[in-house]
Design an enzyme around this catalytic site. Structure first.
Site, PDB file in Angstrom:
ATOM      1  N   ASP A  32       4.445  -9.711   5.998  1.00  0.00           N
ATOM      2  CA  ASP A  32       3.680 -10.622   5.146  1.00  0.00           C
ATOM      3  C   ASP A  32       4.461 -11.174   3.956  1.00  0.00           C
ATOM      4  O   ASP A  32       4.047 -12.137   3.346  1.00  0.00           O
ATOM      5  CB  ASP A  32       2.429  -9.904   4.616  1.00  0.00           C
ATOM      6  CG  ASP A  32       1.590  -9.315   5.735  1.00  0.00           C
ATOM      7  OD1 ASP A  32       1.466  -9.988   6.770  1.00  0.00           O
ATOM      8  OD2 ASP A  32       1.077  -8.197   5.577  1.00  0.00           O
ATOM      9  N   GLY A  62       0.835  -1.211   0.000  1.00  0.00           N
ATOM     10  CA  GLY A  62       0.000   0.000   0.000  1.00  0.00           C
ATOM     11  C   GLY A  62       0.864   1.253   0.000  1.00  0.00           C
ATOM     12  O   GLY A  62       0.695   2.155  -0.833  1.00  0.00           O
TER      13      GLY A  62
HETATM   14  P1  ADP Z   1       0.975  -1.240   3.767  1.00  0.00           P
HETATM   15  O1  ADP Z   1       1.958  -0.243   3.279  1.00  0.00           O
HETATM   16  O2  ADP Z   1       1.490  -1.999   4.949  1.00  0.00           O
HETATM   17  O3  ADP Z   1       0.474  -2.116   2.658  1.00  0.00           O
HETATM   18  P2  ADP Z   1      -1.521   0.325   3.726  1.00  0.00           P
HETATM   19  O4  ADP Z   1      -2.117  -0.378   2.589  1.00  0.00           O
HETATM   20  O5  ADP Z   1      -2.417   0.650   4.871  1.00  0.00           O
HETATM   21  O6  ADP Z   1      -0.293  -0.435   4.382  1.00  0.00           O
HETATM   22  O7  ADP Z   1      -0.907   1.699   3.188  1.00  0.00           O
HETATM   23  C1  ADP Z   1      -0.301   2.600   4.087  1.00  0.00           C
HETATM   24  C2  ADP Z   1      -0.618   4.000   3.671  1.00  0.00           C
HETATM   25  O8  ADP Z   1      -0.116   4.223   2.350  1.00  0.00           O
HETATM   26  C3  ADP Z   1      -2.093   4.333   3.586  1.00  0.00           C
HETATM   27  O9  ADP Z   1      -2.610   4.687   4.842  1.00  0.00           O
HETATM   28  C4  ADP Z   1      -2.095   5.497   2.619  1.00  0.00           C
HETATM   29  O10 ADP Z   1      -1.753   6.680   3.279  1.00  0.00           O
HETATM   30  C5  ADP Z   1      -0.984   5.130   1.652  1.00  0.00           C
HETATM   31  N1  ADP Z   1      -1.544   4.450   0.470  1.00  0.00           N
HETATM   32  C6  ADP Z   1      -1.858   3.157   0.330  1.00  0.00           C
HETATM   33  N2  ADP Z   1      -2.382   2.907  -0.892  1.00  0.00           N
HETATM   34  C7  ADP Z   1      -2.420   4.067  -1.527  1.00  0.00           C
HETATM   35  C8  ADP Z   1      -2.871   4.499  -2.813  1.00  0.00           C
HETATM   36  N3  ADP Z   1      -3.396   3.641  -3.689  1.00  0.00           N
HETATM   37  N4  ADP Z   1      -2.767   5.815  -3.145  1.00  0.00           N
HETATM   38  C9  ADP Z   1      -2.231   6.675  -2.284  1.00  0.00           C
HETATM   39  N5  ADP Z   1      -1.798   6.343  -1.047  1.00  0.00           N
HETATM   40  C10 ADP Z   1      -1.889   5.073  -0.663  1.00  0.00           C
END
Ligand code: ADP
Length: 781
Positions: A155, A109
């Site tokens: 993960d 993400g």
């Molecule tokens: P991870 O990085 O562990 O996969 P998340 O999916 O919650 O965790 O993403 C962390 C943060 O990254 C989110 O809270 C958001 O601020 C940002 N983020 C995630 N996906 C997107 C996206 N498609 N566009 C913009 N920002 C994103």
């Protein structure tokens, strides 16, 4: 003079063990490279909000961070960053703080967000100018966004990398827990369903299953081809098996795409109706313990070396270079295009969603598919019907040589499982060549015995060597006797697991082939030694277990040193005449200096290091409580051992600080092997038997001429390779020092020095020349 560049680092998404090590490496490397280092606190939230969430960091600010779990600069889910206005605020704060380069450590993400930010950057900057936030001149230096990703996630769910920072710590935690559960499951003859994390990835489940010898593993990428319920109903308690362990990934789905819950599995296993299994079944959901705790060695190393690489990459980036993230391929740290990894990860999620599981598996890295295969090969071996025709089945002798090392039993178990599934006959040679040679026909349970699978099946997590190991070489046992015994037992191939003595043994056996035709059988060695001194491989079984023990030991010592303040501990590390373990442990604990046999120790070097310690303790007013560690290999010098070095430091310190020596000794061999050692043991052992299998029976003539008939399996950079022992013994081995001629890990020593700010010191006369690999970028450890 050009202004100093500002490099910022942020942790984002779910926290994972090793993130602090990455931040420490980025901060210190940036400072070493003449930049100002910044941390953005609370992930994208900090970027969007700015203010004191964007802070300059100094060298001392990240002291002691290597061993800390979680992330000390915080992480948060940030809704605003999903939208352009949020990203615009982020861009504004970047420019306002003059940040030239950004390193983001997070999961898929976070890296998706980073990629979006990078794509939009030029238009965001235009908008900031159009809004009147900045003038054209003010934004000119920031027209291009230099961004690099570090993958931090337990993960291991990003495509394009074998590992993510944190996944090994989570695996270690799971293995530890399942090992505990196994004991109670076995005592009560119970079944346990263990749910592990992993989101959409089955990496943790598969590797935990492989490492613990679990009976079933259910993952998102590979719903059982047959109905999982049907398959599990065949659970066999025949052969007197006392326990059943099922590992289910939190994202596991059946072939219809429906989530498989632990309760469903429990209901199936405990069904008391007529054809039910009626197993006393319990569920254990491991939950957040998997994220917690101090990172294991592998995560610290990965985070540190990748952090260093990220700073180099971000400073080298030009508008023409593709935005990258730092990946791992087997043992090699590489830069890869961020966009592709993000796209492939998204594609993977879609493939799982649309039940295209073949594609999903293709999109995982090579190591994942290999691990999955290894898991299946070592599970339910007796039901597997992959047997060779009778005339192709071989009798394969298995022997452990040298000191015990974590993963030896897992390797034997996997080799036996593979042999059984193919119809080969695996035979144990107990207690090394010494045991073999002392064999007597009048002892029915002598040194050569068939394996009992029920017994072997329980070896997955065991430390030591169940079939026994011994250092004696075949020539010491009597080559003629060994050759006669190989003939007597009609071995078609030999599988050896061990350290330098095992390598030496294969070399002796190979050379004796001309004299004793019975030795003209294929033989292959799987390196297993904490010293990592077997030519042909950058890794050996047991080294990860040992490093975890050593790092844990050093952490405890460091804590004691900091509690009493102003104390330097000099810790003696094993490793024979190979400094690998010392250097890698030094990297993971942040040693002030590492002393290795390849370089030796001189008075002037000690003098420089003592002076440096004096300066450090002079500058340190006691506000920072971290202790200091110096790691010294047991054979770094014939004169300056840990005790003497500690005494010299104490004498020179004149009561301004203290010094003690500490010798962990054999404790570092560890108890249960690490999850990583066990998984690698399984993968590599299977490859070894497949290699032996490729020769078939009666391969005497081919063996005589084919250099690959006596080999060492090894990890070299990003490859798993079989190297010819003939070639290694002739050109790759430093025989007097019992180590490979090339020390692939030497550049890691420079990283240890750089990150502990050890000043340049007079090099001892002993030369390092010839030890450095030509292509020094090849491997990491
Ligand atoms: P991870 O990085 O562990 O996969 P998340 O999916 O919650 O965790 O993403 C962390 C943060 O990254 C989110 O809270 C958001 O601020 C940002 N983020 C995630 N996906 C997107 C996206 N498609 N566009 C913009 N920002 C994103």
């Amino acid at each position: 003079m050009a202004p100093r560049k500002k490099v910022a680092v942020m942790t984002s998404g779910g926290d994972s063990p090793g993130m602090n090590a990455a931040v420490r490496a980025v901060v210190r490397t940036a400072i070493n490279m003449g930049c100002d280092a910044y941390c953005i606190y609370e992930g994208y939230e900090g970027l969007v909000r700015g203010g004191d969430l964007i802070r300059q960091m100094h060298w001392e600010d990240v002291r002691g961070w290597l061993s800390e779990g979680g992330t000390l600069i915080g992480t948060a889910r940030c809704k605003a960053f999903y939208q352009r206005p949020g990203r615009l605020l982020g861009a504004k704060n970047m420019v306002a703080n003059g940040i030239d380069a950004l390193i983001i450590c997070g999961g898929d993400g976070s890296l998706t967000g980073a990629d979006k930010f990078r794509q939009e950057w030029p238009s965001l900057v235009d908008e900031l100018v159009a809004n009147g936030d900045f003038t054209e001149d003010q934004v000119t230096p920031y027209r291009h966004l230099n961004i690099v990703g570090l993958v931090g996630s337990i993960d291991n769910d990003l495509s394009g990398t074998d590992a993510t920072i944190g996944c090994y710590s989570a695996l270690a935690r799971i293995c530890e827990m399942v090992d505990y559960i196994e004991a109670t499951a076995s005592s009560h003859s119970r079944a346990f369903v263990v749910e592990v994390m992993g989101r959409a990835s089955g990496w943790l489940a598969v590797n935990a299953g492989t490492a613990t010898g679990a009976d079933f593993v259910l993952i998102p990428e590979r719903p059982e081809e047959h109905d999982w319920k049907e398959k599990m109903s065949l659970v066999h308690r025949e052969m007197g098996k006392r326990k059943t362990i099922v590992i289910v990934a939190e994202g596991a789905r059946d072939k219809e795409g429906q989530k498989i819950t632990p309760t469903e599995i429990k209901d199936l296993l405990s069904d008391t109706s007529e054809n039910g299994l009626a197993l006393d079944t319990r569920i254990t959901t491991l939950g957040h313990v998997q994220r917690g705790g101090s990172p294991v060695h592998m995560d610290r190393m990965l985070a540190t070396l990748q952090g260093v690489e990220a700073v180099k990459a971000v400073l080298e980036a030009t508008p023409g270079t593709e935005t990258c993230f730092i990946a791992l391929e087997e043992n090699k740290i590489v830069r890869k295009p961020l966009i592709r990894a993000v796209q492939e990860t998204q594609e993977l999620a879609k493939a799982v969603e649309s039940k295209d599981f073949t594609r999903a598996l293709q999109l995982r890295d090579r190591e994942f598919a290999d691990s999955l295969k290894s898991y299946h090969i070592t599970t339910n071996v007796t039901v597997d019907d992959d047997k060779l025709p009778t005339d192709k089945r071989m009798r394969i002798g298995m022997i452990n040589v040298g000191a015990p090392a974590g993963g030896m039993n897992a390797a034997v178990r996997a080799a036996v499982a593979y042999c059984i599934s193919r119809g080969h006959e695996p035979v144990a040679i107990h207690n090394g060549f010494a045991g073999f040679a002392r064999h007597h026909d009048d002892k029915p349970l002598g040194a050569v015995r068939p394996f009992n699978w029920l017994e072997v099946d329980s070896w997955a997590s065991k430390g030591g060597s169940e079939i026994g190991t011994n250092r004696e070489l075949p020539e010491e046992s009597g080559m003629e006797l060994i050759a006669n015994l190989i003939e007597k037992y009609q071995f078609d191939a030999l599988f050896l697991i061990g350290g330098f003595e095992a390598f030496h043994s294969v070399a002796q056996l190979r050379r004796a082939r001309d004299q004793f035709p019975s030795l003209c059988i294929p033989m292959t060695l799987l390196p297993a030694t904490i010293s990592v001194n077997v030519p042909g491989s950058e890794y050996s079984l047991g080294s990860d277990t040992c490093l975890n023990e050593l790092v844990g030991y050093c952490d405890k010592i460091k804590q004691s040193a900091s509690a009493t303040r102003r104390r330097v501990f000099v810790i003696e590390c094993q490793g024979g005449r190979c400094g690998y373990t010392t250097v890698l442990a030094g990297l993971s604990v942040g040693a002030s200096a590492v002393y290795i046999p390849e370089e030796g120790i001189s008075l002037s070097m000690l003098h420089a290091d003592v002076n440096h310690l004096k300066e450090v303790f002079n500058a340190d007013k006691g506000q920072s409580r971290a202790g200091r560690l110096i790691l010294v290999n047991e054979k770094a010098s014939k004169v300056y051992d840990a005790k003497l070095i500690a005494s010299i430091i104490r004498e020179e310190a004149h009561d301004r600080f203290e010094s003690r020596e500490s010798v962990p000794g054999h404790v570092v061999q560890g108890n249960n092997p690490s999850g990583m050692d066990r998984c690698r043991a399984v993968r590599l052992a299977i490859k070894c038997i497949q290699h032996l299998e490729s020769f078939g029976r009666n391969a005497h003539n081919r063996v005589k001429t084919d250099p690959s008939s006596a080999t060492v399996i090894g990890i070299q950079g990003s490859e798993i390779v079989f190297s010819s022992v003939k070639q290694l013994e002739e050109t790759g081995t430093d025989w007097p020092n019992r180590r490979p001629k090339v020390a692939h890990w030497l550049e890691v020593r420079d990283v240890v020095d750089a990150l502990s700010a050890r000043p340049a010191y007079p090099k001892p006369e002993k030369s390092l020349t010839g030890l450095i690999a030509k292509d020094t970028k090849r491997g990491l450890a």
